[in-house]
Enzyme design. Sequence first.
Site, PDB file in Angstrom:
ATOM      1  N   LYS A   1      30.878  34.342  46.333  1.00 13.00           N
ATOM      2  CA  LYS A   1      30.732  33.303  45.337  1.00 13.00           C
ATOM      3  C   LYS A   1      29.268  32.834  45.463  1.00 13.00           C
ATOM      4  CE  LYS A   1      35.222  32.378  44.040  1.00 13.00           C
ATOM      5  NZ  LYS A   1      35.615  32.331  42.786  1.00 13.00           N
TER       6      LYS A   1
ATOM      7  N   LYS B   1      44.311  36.610  35.466  1.00 11.25           N
ATOM      8  CA  LYS B   1      44.966  35.745  36.212  1.00 11.25           C
ATOM      9  C   LYS B   1      46.215  35.195  35.765  1.00 11.25           C
ATOM     10  CE  LYS B   1      40.461  34.447  38.751  1.00 11.25           C
ATOM     11  NZ  LYS B   1      39.857  33.200  38.890  1.00 11.25           N
TER      12      LYS B   1
END
Length: 327
Positions: free
Chosen positions: A150, A246
Amino acid sequence: MTVSLQVSHKSWPIAGSFTISRGSKTTADVVVAEIHEGEYIGRGECVPYARYNESIESVTDLINGLKNDVENGLTRTDLQSRLPGGAARNALDCAFWDLEAKKAGKRVWDLAGFSSFHNLTTAYTLSLDTAENMGQKAKEVAHLPLLKLKLAGPGDLDRVIAVRNGAPNARIIVDANEGWTADIYTELAPKLVALGVEMIEQPLPAGDDAILAEIERPVPVCADESCHGLASLDDIKGKYDMINIKLDKTGGLTEALSLKQAAQQDGLGIMVGCMLATSLAMAPAMVVAQGAKVVDLDGPLLLAEDHENAIEFKNGTMFPPKPALWG
């Protein structure tokens, strides 16, 4: 046979905390839909996401708004036009799939037409932190085959260098969560190539990413926040090399399977990802992830607790869900 719909909310503690460019959290808050029909129970889990103006309350209300319809014969096919893509439809859609499988005495992937179902290699996510801390974490998980970092902008090159030094043999992908500019991408991409980074996920804000069609992309770029359901594809072509599917964005397994097929026909690579959730949310995503180029379904690995009959993970490999969990 009597059908009933039940909706619940649960907070699952995260092991430590989880940080991305938009902030940190210490719990994974999920909504679960259960469809009861006689001895059978179908379950689906979703994660309401504030980025998409969702909350536990709004998603619960949307699901409960269809309670009478579900209990009076609403089908999974009907559902696709009754709710928009998003977390609420995902929970219900996956509950329908689970119920259908249990009633048929088959697995969901059999119902979906898959001839086989394989173990998957999943990424393991390193939360946004200082370069030093991310490098130390990389050393601790250096045995894992695929790491996802991240990132946020300032200091990102140092973060990647630290992780590469800490895990020299791991494959690396990175996720900027809309935190970069085109100039940052242009500056960093060649350096990330040298560090073996295989993919950059959503570097620019959704809706402000047109420049991606005009600049060189030495590291493949994957659409996440820019990709929801089938309707997203027209805007993605030419700007992105891959899409991250997703289920909380597509609104369930049904749309996700259709999106995957259409994206592959358009020549886009497939990544299948997840929100921060339990094994109950990962199980249907594993169906979509069969044959995907990148799998990022490590949500349960970041939690302090998980369901009984949870998905088994071992050194980056995830194994098919048990029927007692889902599907």
